[in-house]
Design a protein around this motif. Structure first.
Motif, PDB file in Angstrom:
ATOM      1  N   SER A   6      78.609  35.039  50.307  1.00 42.37           N
ATOM      2  CA  SER A   6      77.220  35.455  50.341  1.00 42.37           C
ATOM      3  C   SER A   6      76.658  35.229  48.945  1.00 42.37           C
ATOM      4  O   SER A   6      77.355  34.804  48.044  1.00 42.37           O
ATOM      5  N   ASN A   7      75.401  35.505  48.784  1.00 41.65           N
ATOM      6  CA  ASN A   7      74.770  35.053  47.566  1.00 41.65           C
ATOM      7  C   ASN A   7      75.241  35.748  46.297  1.00 41.65           C
ATOM      8  O   ASN A   7      75.211  35.184  45.229  1.00 41.65           O
ATOM      9  N   TRP A  51      78.030  29.906  42.608  1.00 39.57           N
ATOM     10  CA  TRP A  51      76.890  30.820  42.655  1.00 39.57           C
ATOM     11  C   TRP A  51      76.416  31.260  41.272  1.00 39.57           C
ATOM     12  O   TRP A  51      75.341  31.794  41.117  1.00 39.57           O
ATOM     13  N   ASP A  87      71.464  27.487  42.595  1.00 37.70           N
ATOM     14  CA  ASP A  87      70.630  28.381  43.359  1.00 37.70           C
ATOM     15  C   ASP A  87      70.555  27.844  44.776  1.00 37.70           C
ATOM     16  O   ASP A  87      69.782  26.927  45.077  1.00 37.70           O
ATOM     17  N   LYS A 105      64.976  29.403  47.142  1.00 41.63           N
ATOM     18  CA  LYS A 105      64.137  30.602  47.237  1.00 41.63           C
ATOM     19  C   LYS A 105      63.298  30.530  48.507  1.00 41.63           C
ATOM     20  O   LYS A 105      63.122  31.523  49.225  1.00 41.63           O
ATOM     21  N   ARG A 130      65.222  31.381  51.487  1.00 42.03           N
ATOM     22  CA  ARG A 130      65.578  32.806  51.503  1.00 42.03           C
ATOM     23  C   ARG A 130      64.383  33.692  51.852  1.00 42.03           C
ATOM     24  O   ARG A 130      64.534  34.763  52.425  1.00 42.03           O
ATOM     25  N   SER A 131      63.181  33.209  51.450  1.00 41.94           N
ATOM     26  CA  SER A 131      62.022  34.093  51.656  1.00 41.94           C
ATOM     27  C   SER A 131      61.304  33.811  52.977  1.00 41.94           C
ATOM     28  O   SER A 131      60.270  34.394  53.258  1.00 41.94           O
ATOM     29  N   VAL A 155      67.165  38.390  59.544  1.00 41.59           N
ATOM     30  CA  VAL A 155      68.039  37.663  58.614  1.00 41.59           C
ATOM     31  C   VAL A 155      69.493  38.003  58.936  1.00 41.59           C
ATOM     32  O   VAL A 155      69.850  39.165  59.079  1.00 41.59           O
ATOM     33  N   PRO A 173      71.757  34.570  53.681  1.00 42.89           N
ATOM     34  CA  PRO A 173      70.329  34.444  53.412  1.00 42.89           C
ATOM     35  C   PRO A 173      69.863  33.044  53.808  1.00 42.89           C
ATOM     36  O   PRO A 173      70.563  32.062  53.558  1.00 42.89           O
ATOM     37  N   GLY A 174      68.704  32.991  54.467  1.00 41.65           N
ATOM     38  CA  GLY A 174      68.195  31.691  54.919  1.00 41.65           C
ATOM     39  C   GLY A 174      68.551  31.401  56.365  1.00 41.65           C
ATOM     40  O   GLY A 174      68.083  30.434  56.940  1.00 41.65           O
ATOM     41  N   ARG A 219      68.363  26.667  55.750  1.00 41.95           N
ATOM     42  CA  ARG A 219      68.964  26.220  54.496  1.00 41.95           C
ATOM     43  C   ARG A 219      69.009  24.699  54.435  1.00 41.95           C
ATOM     44  O   ARG A 219      69.130  24.022  55.451  1.00 41.95           O
TER      45      ARG A 219
END
Ligand SMILES: *[C@@H]1O[C@H](CO)[C@@H](O)[C@H](O)[C@H]1NC(C)=O
Ligand SMILES: *[C@@H]1O[C@H](CO)[C@@H](O)[C@H](O)[C@H]1NC(C)=O
Length: 751
Positions: free
Chosen positions: A569-570, A626, A630, A634, A637-638, A647, A652-653, A670
């Motif tokens: 994970s991130n 990581w 990145d 972003k 992810r957002s 989510v 994320p993504g 992603r």
């Protein structure tokens, strides 16, 4: 039925006379011999008379011998071995040593990463070996030879020797923990220094349980020319005859140059000839390794005999009688029929080592080493600066460090008139073959094939098959025992080699299990393998998610579950250092530079790619990407989930549908082309990878320092970071391209 009868006949006649390795040009009188000590009749089973002019021994050219074409990393060698320094001329095998500097890129181990260094060796020489071609267990070897150079000029190191089938000389990775073991006792203290030891109840590769194996060495001759008299009256020139064996004596070893004290060294069971004495100048050596536990000692049971000029001007007969029959085991050396030295089994009670009983192959070479017959600093002429060890005929400064007259003497030729091996056909313990019923080696060698060739020397396998014909020709005169057909040699049935100049050779008896049709297992390219794995994992995740989602939907309390998925994970905790993937174990060995071996099981074609410097950079980055990359972006992810989606926890993504008809469906925002996968990262230039690796290490170390200032991991990470920084990016790119091409070539037709 008829076939079986014919086969039976073949086997029967094979027992009567093994002839697959005999050179038809061996005269009849030389086809049998009698053991000097025991009187047993022996029959010729291998011979090479070197009568055919112009034979080449380069890889793929000869069924009996291979002349290596590579640097010699052992024994402080000052020479580079060239295959074209070994030829047949005027009825002899002619090994030429010359002042002919070779400059080459040497692959050296620097903190686990390969560094290429430009090295120069002032001398060129030759080495032929029968490795994985002709091996035998027990019998008599007789070599007729004239030694190279002059009796009174030191510096050359001609040798004829035998080495166990599991080690390949100059390929250092094959000799670590293998050379020169001959030991069949389970000894917990020594277990880590003998790779195939008697403590292992279920070894792989067809090896026998609880059986110690190794590659001992028998030196038929190593000659030391020069002038002067050494301690206790040993006059140069002399030659040494030795059995080199492990385990060695660990403590209270005799001092080199001095005779051992009573009880300090092997005594009982050794016998010396009239002009022969114990070799007090070499008792063996310590094989230093990275840890003390892996370090071991090899002993040399060795004798020296003074020789005269005629060994350098005329041919003499050097003979070893090696008896392996139980209760008769012995090693005996002779010079022109005169007894020189004997080793009986009881001499080895001293350490518990065994007499040699491995299949062995023959080697012939001339080395040049500052450790062999070179003047010591105080023996060099006045004004010679011995601080720079350069040993080079090309400059006055460096030539003065060489033995007097050495440069003027070159080129020198080591001439071998014949090599013959005899065995007792009625003795079961006498065998031919590199892999036998009692001492199988084939599967072990296949399973560790990368130890027996040097990819950094442009090699892609240990031995190429011998070409039968195919060399370009204008007339049949070029083609030995063959004819020139449309510009290419075509060999007669009894000839082989590109120019048909070698006699065919084969094992009359194969101790291997019968040949079986093997359907090769389907090959899955690594990318696809990863994809399949990801698919399985995701499917499992979805199933798990569906089940839990349904359960939750029922209970109407939607708490995001996180199915166990392997991708990081991130923000993993900084402390976690995952287990390193298959990167080679870093080990420092006794021998200088050379790349240390990697332990692998089976032939692994991808390893060619993984083990490049670029592959290692990628692996280093995959363990901590990581900190430097990145991903996902972003933007991904957002992304706001659609209705009924949320989510996916830990991803994320990625959004997952949690209710309605699309329940369980994943939407991945992603960017997969930018994902930190091996394939994507490997495609980047090494320069960029180096920067990313540096950033990742730096921020990992900084975070560690913040959270855990005296973490024992920090020095290791710093060291690894330094190793990565030293990589030459341009060379790494070239190497990576080559490795990938190699990988594609090796896997062609297997998909
Ligand atoms: C060995 O080869 C060299 C040339 O490389 C030659 O001068 C010499 O005569 C050869 N020796 C014999 C015995 O043919
Ligand atoms: C020892 O060497 C000398 C001269 O080289 C020789 O005449 C003599 O026969 C040798 N002795 C033995 C026992 O081999």
């Amino acid at each position: 039925m008829a076939v079986a009868a014919v086969l039976g006949l073949v086997v029967l006649s094979a027992r009567v006379a093994w002839s697959g390795w005999v050179d038809p040009q061996t005269p009849l009188w030389a086809r049998a011999t009698t053991a000097i000590e025991t009187g047993f009749a022996h029959t010729l089973v291998f011979s090479d008379e070197f009568e055919v002019e112009g034979r080449s021994f380069a890889d793929g050219d000869d069924p009996r011998w291979t002349a290596v074409d590579k640097n010699d990393y052992t024994n402080m060698a000052l020479h580079y071995y060239h295959a074209d320094h070994v030829r047949t001329t005027n009825g002899v095998l002619n090994i030429t040593t010359d002042y002919a500097p070779t400059t080459f890129e040497s692959a050296e181990d620097e903190e686990g990463f390969v560094q290429f260094k430009t090295r120069r060796k002032p001398f060129s020489s030759g080495l032929v070996q029968g490795w994985n071609k002709f091996c035998f267990t027990g019998g008599i070897v007789e070599i007729v030879a004239r030694l190279p150079g002059k009796a009174t000029v030191g510096g050359l190191w001609p040798a004829m020797w035998l080495l166990g089938a599991m080690a390949r000389a100059t390929y250092v990775a094959s000799t670590d923990w293998m050379w020169p073991w001959s030991y069949n006792t389970c000894d917990r203290e020594r277990q880590y220094t003998q790779e195939i030891n008697a403590c292992e109840p279920s070894p792989h590769y067809g090896l026998r349980p609880n059986t110690g194996r190794g590659a001992p060495e028998i030196d038929i001759l190593e000659a030391m020319p020069g002038v002067g008299t050494l301690n206790y009256g040993l006059e140069k020139p002399y030659w040494s005859t030795s059995y080199q064996v492990a385990p060695g004596k660990l403590h209270d070893r005799p001092v080199e140059g001095k005779r051992p004290n009573p009880g300090q060294w092997y005594e009982d069971g050794l016998r010396y000839g009239g002009n022969t004495s114990i070799n007090a100048f070499f008792y063996g050596e310590e094989l230093k390794h990275f840890t003390k536990r892996e370090t071991y000692v090899a002993d040399a049971l060795s004798a020296n005999t003074h020789i005269d000029d005629t060994h350098f001007t005329n041919f003499h007969t050097y003979r070893l009688e090696w008896e392996v029959e139980p209760d008769r085991e012995a090693l005996r050396w002779y010079l022109d029929g005169d007894f020189i030295y004997e080793i009986l089994p009881r001499s080895l009670d001293f350490t518990g080592a065994k007499m040699p009983d491995e299949p062995m192959h023959i080697l012939l070479n001339t080395a040049v080493s500052s450790t062999w017959g070179f003047p010591l600093p105080w023996e060099q002429p006045p004004g010679c600066d011995s601080s720079k060890k350069c040993y080079d005929c090309g400059s006055q400064k460096c030539a003065c460090q060489l033995p007097v007259g050495f440069c003027e003497m070159l080129p020198a030729h080591y001439e071998i008139d014949s090599v013959r091996v005899y065995q007792r056909l009625d003795e079961k313990s006498h065998k031919i073959g590199c892999s036998t019923d009692t001492h199988p080696t084939r599967r072990f060698i296949e399973g560790h094939v990368d130890r027996y060739f040097d990819p950094y020397n442009g090699e892609n396998k240990p031995l190429h098959p011998v070409k039968a014909g195919g060399a370009r020709c204008r007339s049949s005169a070029t083609c030995g025992d063959g004819t020139c057909v449309s510009g290419r040699c075509r060999c007669s049935p009894t000839a082989t080699g590109p120019e048909c100049k070698a006699f065919v050779a084969f094992n009359d008896i194969s101790y291997e299990e019968p040949w079986r049709l093997r359907l090769s297992t389907p090959f899955v390219p690594p990318m696809l393998r990863t994809a399949v794995l990801a698919f399985l994992v995701l499917t499992a995740g979805i199933v798990a998610f569906r089940i839990s989602a349904q359960r939750k939907a029922r209970s109407a309390s939607l708490i995001a579950s996180s199915p166990a998925l392997p991708t990081p994970s991130n923000n993993p905790p900084p402390k976690v250092e995952p287990k390193k993937p298959a990167s080679p174990k870093k080990r420092k060995a006794a021998e200088p530079p050379a790349i240390k071996r990697k332990k692998t099981t089976g032939v692994n074609h991808e390893s060619v790619v993984y083990e490049t410097n670029k592959g290692k950079l990628v692996q280093a980055l995959l363990r901590r990407w990581w900190y430097a990359i990145d991903w996902p972006s972003k933007e991904a992810r957002s992304k706001v989930p659609e209705e009924n989606f949320e989510v996916l926890s830990g991803f994320p993504g990625v959004h997952v549908c949690t209710s309605g008809p699309r329940l369980g469906e994943l939407v991945d925002h992603r960017d997969h082309d930018a994902a930190p996968s091996f394939v994507n990262l490997y495609a980047k230039p090494a320069k960029e990878l180096k920067e990313l690796v540096a950033t990742a290490f730096e921020s990992q170390i900084n975070q560690l320092k913040n959270h855990e200032p005296d973490s024992p991991m920090i020095p290791g990470l710093q060291k690894e970071m330094k190793g990565a920084a030293k990589i030459n990016a341009d060379k790494a790119d070239v190497e990576a391209r080559k490795a990938f091409a190699e990988y594609q070539k090796n896997t062609q037709g297997r998909r």
